[in-house]
Design a protein around this motif. Structure first.
Motif, PDB file in Angstrom:
ATOM      1  N   LYS A  19       0.859  -1.176   0.000  1.00  0.00           N
ATOM      2  CA  LYS A  19       0.000   0.000   0.000  1.00  0.00           C
ATOM      3  C   LYS A  19       0.896   1.226   0.000  1.00  0.00           C
ATOM      4  CE  LYS A  19      -3.789  -2.089   2.555  1.00  0.00           C
ATOM      5  NZ  LYS A  19      -4.639  -2.011   3.749  1.00  0.00           N
ATOM      6  N   VAL A  20       0.450   2.268  -0.670  1.00  0.00           N
ATOM      7  CA  VAL A  20       1.148   3.547  -0.655  1.00  0.00           C
ATOM      8  C   VAL A  20       0.323   4.475   0.233  1.00  0.00           C
ATOM      9  CG1 VAL A  20       2.012   5.479  -2.022  1.00  0.00           C
ATOM     10  CG2 VAL A  20       2.021   3.157  -2.993  1.00  0.00           C
ATOM     11  N   ILE A  21       0.968   5.011   1.252  1.00  0.00           N
ATOM     12  CA  ILE A  21       0.296   5.850   2.240  1.00  0.00           C
ATOM     13  C   ILE A  21       0.829   7.279   2.152  1.00  0.00           C
ATOM     14  CG2 ILE A  21      -0.170   6.162   4.719  1.00  0.00           C
ATOM     15  CD1 ILE A  21      -1.308   3.532   3.553  1.00  0.00           C
ATOM     16  N   ASP A  22      -0.066   8.241   2.105  1.00  0.00           N
ATOM     17  CA  ASP A  22       0.294   9.652   2.200  1.00  0.00           C
ATOM     18  C   ASP A  22       0.496   9.947   3.683  1.00  0.00           C
ATOM     19  OD1 ASP A  22       0.202  12.433   2.632  1.00  0.00           O
ATOM     20  OD2 ASP A  22      -1.070  12.754   0.872  1.00  0.00           O
ATOM     21  N   LEU A  23       1.736  10.151   4.084  1.00  0.00           N
ATOM     22  CA  LEU A  23       2.042  10.326   5.507  1.00  0.00           C
ATOM     23  C   LEU A  23       1.642  11.694   6.041  1.00  0.00           C
ATOM     24  CD1 LEU A  23       5.472   8.484   5.730  1.00  0.00           C
ATOM     25  CD2 LEU A  23       3.206   7.652   6.390  1.00  0.00           C
ATOM     26  N   LYS A  24       1.444  12.655   5.148  1.00  0.00           N
ATOM     27  CA  LYS A  24       0.984  13.971   5.612  1.00  0.00           C
ATOM     28  C   LYS A  24      -0.494  13.932   5.976  1.00  0.00           C
ATOM     29  CE  LYS A  24       4.430  16.617   3.147  1.00  0.00           C
ATOM     30  NZ  LYS A  24       4.715  17.576   2.088  1.00  0.00           N
ATOM     31  N   GLU A  25      -1.270  13.194   5.191  1.00  0.00           N
ATOM     32  CA  GLU A  25      -2.717  13.121   5.429  1.00  0.00           C
ATOM     33  C   GLU A  25      -3.147  11.784   6.041  1.00  0.00           C
ATOM     34  OE1 GLU A  25      -5.033  14.332   2.083  1.00  0.00           O
ATOM     35  OE2 GLU A  25      -3.626  15.921   1.553  1.00  0.00           O
TER      36      GLU A  25
END
Length: 85
Positions: A19-25
């Motif tokens: 999975k690719v996770i947006d760490l800012k959001e």
């Protein structure tokens, strides 16, 4: 990754998923999963203990995608997300 064993010189990948996770959001922006085809010659070298853990069978692996196709799909996904590294 699921593999046919733990020796990278002898064993091969039979499944890749991430999975690719947006760490800012803190949200998932993409996911990928694929069973990877391997020939009988690779399967014959598989570690039975590893297969007992991951529960893969040759019948399942025989229906998988070739490594080159999986690589192209992952690179295309990364490109679409502007992932450079």
């Amino acid at each position: 990754l699921e593999t046919t064993g733990l020796n990278p010189r002898r064993h091969r990948v039979v499944e890749i998923a991430f999975k690719v996770i947006d760490l800012k959001e803190f949200r998932q922006v993409a996911a990928y999963a694929a069973v990877v085809w391997q020939p009988q010659s690779v399967w014959k070298e598989a570690d039975p203990n590893s297969l007992a853990v991951n529960q893969f069978t040759y019948e399942l692996v025989a229906q998988g995608k070739k490594e080159e196709e999986v690589g192209r799909e992952i690179l295309a996904l990364f490109d679409s997300l502007a992932i450079k590294r």
